[in-house]
Design an enzyme around this catalytic site. Structure first.
Site, PDB file in Angstrom:
ATOM      1  N   SER A  52      74.556  24.150  96.855  1.00 35.18           N
ATOM      2  CA  SER A  52      75.112  24.901  95.732  1.00 35.18           C
ATOM      3  C   SER A  52      75.498  23.989  94.570  1.00 35.18           C
ATOM      4  O   SER A  52      74.676  23.287  94.019  1.00 35.18           O
ATOM      5  CB  SER A  52      76.284  25.750  96.212  1.00 35.18           C
ATOM      6  N   ASP A  60      74.484  27.259  88.577  1.00 38.21           N
ATOM      7  CA  ASP A  60      74.778  26.106  89.424  1.00 38.21           C
ATOM      8  C   ASP A  60      73.513  25.745  90.188  1.00 38.21           C
ATOM      9  O   ASP A  60      72.438  26.292  89.919  1.00 38.21           O
ATOM     10  CB  ASP A  60      75.952  26.392  90.367  1.00 38.21           C
ATOM     11  N   ASP A 108      72.119  26.279  93.097  1.00 34.26           N
ATOM     12  CA  ASP A 108      71.283  27.276  93.768  1.00 34.26           C
ATOM     13  C   ASP A 108      71.263  28.603  93.020  1.00 34.26           C
ATOM     14  O   ASP A 108      70.710  29.589  93.513  1.00 34.26           O
ATOM     15  CB  ASP A 108      71.729  27.481  95.219  1.00 34.26           C
ATOM     16  N   ASP A 151      73.387  30.957  92.280  1.00 35.42           N
ATOM     17  CA  ASP A 151      74.032  32.196  92.702  1.00 35.42           C
ATOM     18  C   ASP A 151      75.256  32.512  91.855  1.00 35.42           C
ATOM     19  O   ASP A 151      75.964  33.484  92.117  1.00 35.42           O
ATOM     20  CB  ASP A 151      74.395  32.159  94.193  1.00 35.42           C
TER      21      ASP A 151
END
Length: 454
Positions: free
Chosen positions: A104, A241, A243, A245
């Site tokens: 992440s 960010d 990833d 999400d």
């Protein structure tokens, strides 16, 4: 024994906690726990695997796919894609489960392994515990034709982009948008989908080299995005960010618009469109009180959950709610996604700017953020926060001082002997004063060692 799974999968230093052996073992265990569905024709279970572009994703994804295939699971390798794309593809392909390899917003040396159940849903604690237990048992060892195959998921990104475009209430023609992709998983698909939606796109942070993910860019470092919006005279900026999400935004004056403000904008828009289930938004206890006050004026209720997008998702599922999220920028549109989706959120936000003809600054003005002070009180008995009478009375007294225009929250850390004291008030001086007094009370009454506060 320390639990391997944390709040969002298994995460840690690549080749430290996250080794090839751990990845292999987790995959083989997940094949047993999540891959048990069969159809009458006896086909093998199917899993989707995706990752962000950090360099360790190469060996970790290879180990995960080897573990799955060796356990009789057919693997569709989607390559570098956001976490919400993996979740969407699991449902779209009707796969049994999926694996996202990402840390992440963490720096490049870290990585993580996150499992998603059928339909792209996050795992509950029981499923994660079952995977850990299964790691200590003999693995499935199919032979011959029963071993799994590994396929390249050639149209994975195209499917996701088409899905995102289909969620838009209107096109973005005439808008200039700066995208900061954090040198992460959205570096390819986010610029593509915004351009396909009609926006004029300026892209930064979209040249991943395996080690520059989240490095001075993205939703955790907004300075470059703010500067680029001003430099290019853009209508707004969107930051993801690693990833993708989550999504934070910047208005045309370079001012940050956080997750609470994004949720306020979208909640009001959804209510007007008749799409906000029960006129309710789901948010965590850490959302700014200004969000609740603004939405109360708009006739919208806020249902609070614990901190973490998984708890927001649980709250949304329990009530069938359509919108929820966190201050950090995890915003969940349940009609379109099973997780927070930063690209989807950015698109929906830009669509509101275009549809209304108002600036993002004007739209965000629906909510006034109250000054917030957070003090970490270390070295204390965090379990005694709710039971210590002196601390409880101090909270009552503080709330009485603040009235309806302020709020107190004491939250024990999940991993350290630490209590977070958060105070919101109408002005910063009051918030700081009340927070300092509460922190002192916590330290004096719950301290495990003298002079513990930092």
């Amino acid at each position: 024994m320390t639990r391997l799974f944390g709040t969002d999968g298994v995460r840690g230093l690549a080749n430290g906690l996250i080794t090839a052996e751990v990845a292999l073992g987790l995959a083989q265990a997940a094949a047993v726990v999540l891959g048990h569905r069969r159809v009458e024709d006896g086909r093998r279970p199917v899993a989707v695997v995706a990752r962000d572009p950090r360099i360790s994703g190469d060996f970790i994804s290879a180990a995960v796919e080897a573990g799955l295939a060796s356990s009789g699971v057919d693997v569709f390798d989607a390559g570098v894609l956001p976490t919400p794309a993996a979740a969407f593809l699991i449902a779209d392909l009707d796969a049994d489960f999926g694996v996202m390899i990402s840390a992440s917003h963490n720096a490049a040396p870290d990585n993580g392994i996150k499992f998603l159940a059928r339909g792209g849903q996050k795992l509950d604690d029981a499923a994660e515990d079952a995977i850990e237990i299964e790691m200590g048992k003999p693995n499935l060892r199919p032979t011959g034709a029963e071993v799994g195959r590994i396929h390249r998921f050639a149209d994975a990104e195209d499917r996701y982009v088409i899905h995102l475009l289909q969620t838009l209430p209107n096109r973005l023609d005439g808008l200039k948008v700066v995208l900061d992709c954090a040198n992460g998983a959205a570096s390819g698909c986010s610029p593509q989908v915004f351009a396909d939606a009609g926006a004029e796109v300026v892209v930064i942070g979209a040249e991943p080299d395996g080690i520059n993910i989240n490095d001075g860019c993205g939703s955790t470092h907004l300075e470059k995005l703010q500067a680029a919006v001003l430099e290019h005279g853009a209508d707004l900026g969107v930051a993801h960010d690693g990833d993708a999400d989550r999504c934070l935004a910047v208005d045309h004056e370079g001012i940050v618009v956080d997750g609470d403000q994004i949720m306020a904008i979208m909640a009001v828009a959804f209510k007007a469109a008749g799409k906000l289930k029960d006129d309710t938004l789901v948010a965590t206890v850490m959302s700014n009180l200004g969000l609740k006050l603004a939405l109360r004026e708009a006739g919208i209720s806020v249902r609070e959950t614990g901190v973490g997008d998984r708890y927001v998702l649980e709250g949304m599922r329990d009530g069938g709610y359509s919108l929820g999220g966190e201050q950090s920028g995890h915003v969940i549109f349940s009609e379109y996604a099973t997780t927070g989706d930063g690209v989807l959120t950015g698109l929906q936000l830009a669509a509101q700017v275009k549809r209304t003809g108002r600036t993002l600054k004007e739209l965000a003005g629906i909510m006034t953020k109250l000054p917030q002070v957070l003090i970490n009180v270390k070295g204390v008995d965090k379990a005694a926060v709710s039971s210590n009478e002196t601390v409880r009375q101090a909270i009552v007294d503080a709330q009485a001082v603040l009235g309806e225009t302020g709020r107190v929250l004491l939250r024990p850390s999940g991993t350290e002997p630490l209590v977070r004291v958060m105070v919101e008030a109408a002005d910063m001086e009051t918030a700081a004063s009340v927070a300092a007094k509460l922190a002192e009370t916590v330290e004096n009454n719950l301290s495990l060692e003298p002079f513990a506060r930092a």
